[in-house]
Design an enzyme around this catalytic site. Sequence first.
Site, PDB file in Angstrom:
ATOM      1  N   SER A 111     -28.960  46.383  21.573  1.00  0.00           N
ATOM      2  CA  SER A 111     -30.282  46.533  20.961  1.00  0.00           C
ATOM      3  C   SER A 111     -30.345  45.707  19.665  1.00  0.00           C
ATOM      4  O   SER A 111     -30.112  44.503  19.694  1.00  0.00           O
ATOM      5  CB  SER A 111     -30.567  48.025  20.736  1.00  0.00           C
ATOM      6  OG  SER A 111     -31.920  48.256  20.475  1.00  0.00           O
ATOM      7  N   ASP A 252     -35.740  49.591  30.849  1.00  0.00           N
ATOM      8  CA  ASP A 252     -35.307  49.354  29.475  1.00  0.00           C
ATOM      9  C   ASP A 252     -36.478  49.059  28.544  1.00  0.00           C
ATOM     10  O   ASP A 252     -37.481  48.468  28.954  1.00  0.00           O
ATOM     11  CB  ASP A 252     -34.357  48.156  29.471  1.00  0.00           C
ATOM     12  CG  ASP A 252     -33.387  48.118  28.321  1.00  0.00           C
ATOM     13  OD1 ASP A 252     -33.733  48.589  27.230  1.00  0.00           O
ATOM     14  OD2 ASP A 252     -32.265  47.628  28.534  1.00  0.00           O
ATOM     15  N   HIS A 279     -32.518  52.021  28.439  1.00  0.00           N
ATOM     16  CA  HIS A 279     -31.921  51.289  27.327  1.00  0.00           C
ATOM     17  C   HIS A 279     -30.428  51.578  27.160  1.00  0.00           C
ATOM     18  O   HIS A 279     -29.750  50.888  26.401  1.00  0.00           O
ATOM     19  CB  HIS A 279     -32.667  51.682  26.043  1.00  0.00           C
ATOM     20  CG  HIS A 279     -32.515  50.738  24.899  1.00  0.00           C
ATOM     21  ND1 HIS A 279     -32.673  49.375  25.015  1.00  0.00           N
ATOM     22  CD2 HIS A 279     -32.241  50.964  23.577  1.00  0.00           C
ATOM     23  CE1 HIS A 279     -32.496  48.806  23.833  1.00  0.00           C
ATOM     24  NE2 HIS A 279     -32.233  49.737  22.952  1.00  0.00           N
TER      25      HIS A 279
END
Length: 300
Positions: A111, A252, A279
């Site tokens: 991320s 995601d 995610h």
Amino acid sequence: MSESTGKVDFCVGNETYQTWYRVFGDLNSGIRPVVMLHGGPGLSHHYVLPYKDLHTRFNIPVIFYDQIGIGESSHPKDVPKEFWTVKLFMDELDNILECLGIKDFDLVGHSWGGMLAAHYVSHRHPPGLRRLVLASAAPSMALWVESTRQLLQKLPENVRETIEKHEREGSTDDPEYQAGMNVFYAKHVCKITPWPEELSSSFAAMQADPVVYSTMLGPSEFTIVGTLKDWSCLDQIHTIDCPTLLTNGADDEAQDVAVQPFFTKIPKVRWVTFANSSHMAFFEERDRYFEIVGKFLTGT
């Protein structure tokens, strides 16, 4: 499993802060370690602890650390918003590598950690880096917002309208807003119910001190008004010359529109999308995820 923790001094201007780290495995084993960059910005390292599987399954030493401003690392007080920059976190990464005596290493970023990793590698070209994993990341904040906004529009109308209303009115501390965000999180952040303890711990740490997240991003994943608003490394990622693995999940936050430029521009790249994940594929499809990542890092 051998495990150690410690702190290293991190100097910024005339101030000295401390970065807390945690290592699974032996850094003197001769096996190239992995450095793990957590997301947020402003989540603690706890939620990426499943990456210790790289040690238990492949004997790879894994280095975790809390980026400055979160968890067990220093929490700078009364600093201007301009303090919180990508450069700050790149300097912190360089510092921890130097302090731990790391010469050759692999880098994994998830991320925001993947955004930081991409920026770091494409701008500083660390000579000791051998392999790179960019997990559920984007090369620009504009692409991240495009991705999350697409998902927001697909939420039930009442949920979407609630989220947009409170962001527009600046009332994102309202329980109604949080309830709406929880619907988004359950579909696009982690589909496991209840959330794993490590993930809940990271969110609790961010809620205890939200300065980094709110300063760099803003109120949410859709409304970026912080110091990262105009961030991009799109013009540099073609210079990433090490073997690179991209991952994302079908549901995601980092949809294909956000990930695609990495695949298009990085010369030596492989892309894997996890069909049953959002995610957090390393929670949602843990065995398959670490089989793929471990084999990539070991070249098997």
